[in-house]
Scaffold this motif. Structure first.
Motif, PDB file in Angstrom:
ATOM      1  N   ALA A  34     -34.449 110.679 -33.431  1.00 59.94           N
ATOM      2  CA  ALA A  34     -35.791 110.082 -33.481  1.00 59.94           C
ATOM      3  C   ALA A  34     -36.747 110.738 -34.702  1.00 59.94           C
ATOM      4  O   ALA A  34     -37.531 110.064 -35.377  1.00 59.94           O
ATOM      5  N   CYS A  35     -36.351 112.018 -35.014  1.00 59.73           N
ATOM      6  CA  CYS A  35     -37.027 112.560 -36.315  1.00 59.73           C
ATOM      7  C   CYS A  35     -36.641 112.048 -37.416  1.00 59.73           C
ATOM      8  O   CYS A  35     -37.405 111.767 -38.426  1.00 59.73           O
ATOM      9  N   CYS A  53     -46.368 107.773 -36.026  1.00 60.79           N
ATOM     10  CA  CYS A  53     -45.211 108.988 -35.782  1.00 60.79           C
ATOM     11  C   CYS A  53     -44.781 108.765 -34.424  1.00 60.79           C
ATOM     12  O   CYS A  53     -45.497 108.809 -33.417  1.00 60.79           O
ATOM     13  N   GLU A  54     -43.321 108.531 -34.199  1.00 58.54           N
ATOM     14  CA  GLU A  54     -42.750 108.280 -32.810  1.00 58.54           C
ATOM     15  C   GLU A  54     -41.920 109.606 -32.342  1.00 58.54           C
ATOM     16  O   GLU A  54     -41.405 109.784 -31.165  1.00 58.54           O
ATOM     17  N   CYS A  55     -41.841 110.663 -33.304  1.00 63.46           N
ATOM     18  CA  CYS A  55     -40.953 111.584 -32.934  1.00 63.46           C
ATOM     19  C   CYS A  55     -41.989 112.780 -32.349  1.00 63.46           C
ATOM     20  O   CYS A  55     -41.385 113.769 -31.658  1.00 63.46           O
ATOM     21  N   CYS A  71     -38.295 108.663 -38.030  1.00 65.44           N
ATOM     22  CA  CYS A  71     -39.658 108.432 -37.926  1.00 65.44           C
ATOM     23  C   CYS A  71     -40.298 108.331 -39.133  1.00 65.44           C
ATOM     24  O   CYS A  71     -39.936 108.817 -40.136  1.00 65.44           O
ATOM     25  N   SER A  72     -41.115 107.210 -39.089  1.00 69.01           N
ATOM     26  CA  SER A  72     -41.923 106.793 -40.230  1.00 69.01           C
ATOM     27  C   SER A  72     -42.807 107.916 -40.768  1.00 69.01           C
ATOM     28  O   SER A  72     -43.278 108.389 -41.779  1.00 69.01           O
ATOM     29  N   THR A  84     -41.289 104.934 -45.353  1.00 70.23           N
ATOM     30  CA  THR A  84     -40.740 104.964 -44.170  1.00 70.23           C
ATOM     31  C   THR A  84     -39.213 105.432 -44.179  1.00 70.23           C
ATOM     32  O   THR A  84     -38.880 106.280 -43.457  1.00 70.23           O
TER      33      THR A  84
END
Length: 695
Positions: free
Chosen positions: A212-213, A375-377, A216-217, A333
């Motif tokens: 995920a990191c 940010c998703e991480c 991640c964008s 990204t």
């Protein structure tokens, strides 16, 4: 009047009562209003003055009265420039009440009170017409509502509202337009501020960031920075600077609140596109002949006149220094790899307040209208760019790994005390039997647990978020801790020595440790060096006279508020601010962390800082060093030995502390300053006193 206020002491981790001015927040807001560095920007001031004069002359040449609107007047400087240039009618507005009152006094002192009408409002709250804030619409707008990102302070909405409600159709606007530029670069160094890297702990093992990191964008927020201080060897240009947006501030139709652009470039070099560097310039006068550029040295329009001394010496500009407008880094990204002369598309987007960019192959069908990155991480919203770079710093990680290898065995019970640290994973991979973690920050805890899960170390690592006083022997499975390690780093810390919380936490948990427990680091040293900063000192220096206008009232207001709200040191990333050392580094204090802090007596000392060269003392830089072993020291100070007549090379991934003098002090080699230091272990009170003169 003063009052007792409760606050968290970052050093002890305890709530404490402090005596504070009852208007502390008010004074702090004034002291940090960030006008002063703008007023020290000589190039900006002169070019704005030129633009104002030319606009008034053009309006008069049309046979009209020059009716000026100054939005966000601050000290009233631009309005006074208009008055001195012959404007017939001037309306200034300022929403920040303390500054509006300050501007009113300054305008009166400079004898322009009869010419300037000051309105304490936001421009978007103003109305024009008989009986309103402005009887007539203005035909000249002069304003400075720009920031490093250009539009981050709401410039688009400010201009659009002014054209619709406050300005004539044939008005002139100062500045009339802004042009935004980007440059693609490849840089493993810059990438470390955005993407967490694997950390190799042995020949066969590494701590890997979760997927995920990696995917991640990152956050869409800009990474503002003084690019001029970034050594040219640390990045490779992938493109020439190219223009991606033009903001027409004079447009009667309005500036689009959302816009996109696509630019196709040919790559200069082979490499991965790791970052997008951004800056802008403004056309200050109505004809667009006077340009004020924020470009870094290698892209500056006055590059042929810039005197650049390559390497670690001071970079001298004929253009003005500024800290209120810098440059920015944005991160794609998914970085792409390009060959020389390959066609690449730069996709740029903005909304009313922010920007984001993407880089794709020229054949890619990605739409120009990009979605804002999210940010998703959790990492990019939990910790700063500086901290990400610090976690990626191989120099620091090599020290941690070396120390752990020296102190761990297969029977080691390890305790890690730091926020958002990967030390627990290093200890687990290097053979510790069990690793316990004290994690005080919930957001960092989430990231840490994702790392632990991804690296399959759940059976070895246990994370606590509970208060220290609530930890029991049962929580530790009745193990006794024989190794304690910390970076140390804590989210609540502001100044370098505030990470001393590590010492308090260790002392609090001593009952769960063996008598000969290894405390790593076992000592903290506070160091200092006298500095002649090229420009940094100006952010706290009085303005005095600016382009012929007396701003002493502003200086006095800032000074009084600063005395009530500021401590005498502040945090700064000193690598961005060139400066020469006037002394050798000296140790101010050494604190032994192998002993309990609760058994430590108060420390008071006076340390001489002798000058070894002549110069202008305008700051004293302070930092800390952590002793892990005889050969393993981590410093957040200079990267290289400090050498006279050579700019200090500061750690890129840390922020130091600095005391700035409001006026430089001339010094000679036979003189010195005395630094008084006091530390009370019981309360966590730690302070310095710096002399106003030299001895």
């Amino acid at each position: 009047m003063s009052t007792f206020t409760s606050r968290l002491c970052p050093i002890t981790g305890k709530m404490q009562w402090i005596l504070q001015d009852e208007e502390y927040d008010y004074h702090q807001e004034i002291a940090r209003s960030a006008y002063a560095d703008m007023l020290h920007d000589t190039e900006r001031n002169k070019k704005y003055y030129t633009g104002v004069k030319k606009a008034i002359e053009m309006i008069h040449a049309r046979g009209e009265k020059a009716k000026v609107l100054d939005i966000g007047t601050g000290t009233g400087l631009l309005s006074m420039m208009a008055a001195a240039s012959g404007a017939d009618q001037i309306t200034a507005c300022e929403a920040f009440e303390p500054m509006a009152k300050c501007a009113e006094e300054i305008i009166k002192k400079n004898n322009y009170a009869d010419q300037i009408k000051l309105i304490p409002k936001r421009s978007t709250e103003m109305k024009s017409g008989p009986g309103n804030d402005m009887e007539d619409r203005a035909n000249i707008l002069v304003t400075e509502v720009l920031d490093t990102e250009l539009i981050g302070e709401g410039a688009i909405g400010t201009y659009n509202h002014a054209h619709k409600h406050l300005l004539e159709k044939k008005c002139l606007v100062i500045p009339r337009a802004a042009n935004m530029y980007v440059q693609l670069v490849s840089s493993d160094f810059i990438k470390k501020w955005n993407v967490l890297q694997p950390i190799k702990t042995s020949e066969s093992r590494a701590i890997s960031p979760p997927l995920a990191c990696c995917k991640c964008s990152g956050a869409a927020s800009l990474h503002d920075i003084q690019l001029d201080q970034l050594d040219s060897t640390l990045f490779t240009p992938i493109s020439q600077p190219v223009q991606v947006f033009r903001f027409d501030f004079a447009s009667k139709e309005g500036i689009p609140e959302d816009d996109n652009s696509t630019v196709i470039i040919k790559s200069l070099n082979k490499g991965s596109v790791d970052a997008v560097l951004m800056w802008w310039d403004i056309e200050v006068d109505p004809q667009g002949e006077v340009i004020l550029s924020c470009a870094p040295r290698w892209a500056h329009p006055d590059g042929d006149r810039l005197q650049v001394i390559i390497g670690i010496s001071i970079i001298k500009f004929l253009a003005g220094w500024r800290d209120h407008w810098m440059q920015a880094i944005y991160y794609p990204t998914v970085p792409i790899t390009v060959d020389v002369n390959q066609s690449v598309k730069i996709l740029s987007s903005h909304d009313e307040y922010s920007l984001w960019f993407e880089v794709v192959d020229s054949h890619d069908t990605t739409p120009a209208e990009l979605e804002r990155p999210i940010c998703e991480c959790g990492i990019h919203t939990s910790i700063s760019r500086t901290r990400i770079g610090q976690i990626n710093d191989t120099r620091r990680n090599d020290v941690f790994i070396s120390v752990l290898k020296q102190n761990l065995t297969t029977n080691s019970i390890c305790l890690c005390i730091s926020d958002g640290s990967l030390l627990p994973l290093m200890a687990a991979q290097l053979g510790a039997k069990k690793v316990f973690v004290i994690e005080s920050n919930p957001m960092c805890e989430r990231v840490l647990k994702s790392y632990i899960n991804y690296n399959r170390l759940n059976d070895k690592i246990t994370v606590f978020t509970k208060p220290l006083e609530d930890i029991t022997a049962e929580d530790l499975f009745k193990y006794k801790i024989n190794v304690v390690i910390g970076e140390p780093f804590f989210m609540s810390s502001n100044l370098p020595w505030e990470n001393m919380y590590f010492w308090y936490a260790v002392s609090e948990l001593r009952q769960f440790m063996v008598p000969d427990v290894a405390i790593l680091p076992y000592q903290m040293t506070i160091k200092a060096v006298g500095m002649q900063f090229k420009d940094l000192w100006k952010i706290r220096a009085p303005v005095g006279n600016c382009e012929g206008f007396d701003l002493d009232i502003f200086d006095n207001i800032i000074q009084k508020s600063s005395e009530k709200s500021d401590i005498n040191v502040e945090r700064q990333p000193l690598w961005e601010y060139p400066g020469l050392p006037l002394t050798d580094p000296v140790s101010i204090a050494q604190l032994d962390w192998s002993k309990s802090v609760f058994d430590t007596k108060p420390v008071s000392s006076t340390t001489k800082l002798p000058f070894n060269v002549s110069g202008e003392l305008n700051g004293i830089a302070l930092w800390v060093e952590y002793q892990f072993s005889d050969n393993n020291v981590i410093s957040n100070g200079p990267l290289l030995p400090v050498v006279s007549e050579t700019n200090v090379r500061w750690d890129y991934y840390s922020q130091q502390a600095v005391h700035l003098y409001k006026q430089p002090i001339s010094i000679q080699p036979d003189q010195h300053v005395d630094i008084n230091f006091h530390f009370n272990p019981k309360t966590g009170e730690l302070d310095f006193k710096f002399p106003a003169t030299v001895s």
